[in-house]
Scaffold this active site. Structure first.
Site, PDB file in Angstrom:
ATOM      1  N   HIS A  94      12.372 -11.125  10.700  1.00 45.71           N
ATOM      2  CA  HIS A  94      13.756 -10.669  10.852  1.00 45.71           C
ATOM      3  C   HIS A  94      14.037 -10.094  12.241  1.00 45.71           C
ATOM      4  O   HIS A  94      15.131 -10.277  12.773  1.00 45.71           O
ATOM      5  CB  HIS A  94      14.079  -9.579   9.823  1.00 45.71           C
ATOM      6  CG  HIS A  94      14.162 -10.092   8.412  1.00 45.71           C
ATOM      7  ND1 HIS A  94      14.762  -9.370   7.400  1.00 45.71           N
ATOM      8  CD2 HIS A  94      13.722 -11.238   7.841  1.00 45.71           C
ATOM      9  CE1 HIS A  94      14.684 -10.055   6.259  1.00 45.71           C
ATOM     10  NE2 HIS A  94      14.048 -11.191   6.499  1.00 45.71           N
ATOM     11  N   CYS A 128      -3.484   3.075  18.516  1.00 44.83           N
ATOM     12  CA  CYS A 128      -3.787   4.446  18.924  1.00 44.83           C
ATOM     13  C   CYS A 128      -4.187   5.197  17.656  1.00 44.83           C
ATOM     14  O   CYS A 128      -4.496   4.567  16.641  1.00 44.83           O
ATOM     15  CB  CYS A 128      -2.638   5.097  19.689  1.00 44.83           C
ATOM     16  SG  CYS A 128      -1.169   5.511  18.737  1.00 44.83           S
TER      17      CYS A 128
END
Ligand code: RB5
Length: 149
Positions: free
Chosen positions: A99, A66
């Site tokens: 992670h 966006c």
């Protein structure tokens, strides 16, 4: 890898180049629009389409664009099973996968240019969740939050 991509009008200027890049890297791209520039379109509609593709297993990862990347990430993160990260630096673009098992990269086309966007996408799609115990534990805790537990 099967990768979905979607954008509103704010992200539109980056999408075509990123589709080409992903294809040149050998990925299968699911382009969920916008397919033409419409200044009145709304980013949650594209977040919904991309998140649904992830939820239904039609794509393993997603890239959502966006203007700032913020609205895209807010909307995408409302969808169960979607872990979206707004990453405008290369470290976060790969570490968010390694992670946090992020499966949607959000980018803001009004903030970054095509060269940085390409580096971020390469870092994101090249990364894998490490599955280390501490990351799994945190991922499960995030999933508990999502489930309201
Ligand atoms: C659209 O004008 C813009 O608000 C949107 O692309 C996005 O930046 C929202 O976060």
């Amino acid at each position: 890898m099967k990768i979905a991509i979607a954008c509103d009008h704010g992200g539109f200027p980056l999408k075509a180049d990123l589709v080409k890049l992903l294809e040149s890297l050998g990925h299968q791209v699911v382009d969920l629009g916008a397919h033409h520039f419409d200044p009145h379109d709304d980013y949650p509609d594209f977040a919904r389409a991309l998140g649904t593709a992830i939820q239904q297993g039609k794509a393993e990862r997603g890239i959502l664009l966006c203007g700032s990347g913020v609205g895209a990430s807010v909307a995408a993160n409302k969808m169960k099973g979607v872990r979206a990260g707004l990453c405008h630096d290369v470290y976060s673009a790969h570490q968010s996968v390694e992670h946090d098992d992020v499966n949607v990269l959000c980018l803001g086309a009004r903030i970054i240019g095509p060269a940085l966007a390409a580096d971020l996408v390469k870092a994101f799609v090249g990364a894998r969740f490490t599955g280390e115990e501490r990351h799994l534990r945190r991922l499960q805790a995030v999933q508990a939050l999502e489930a309201g537990r």
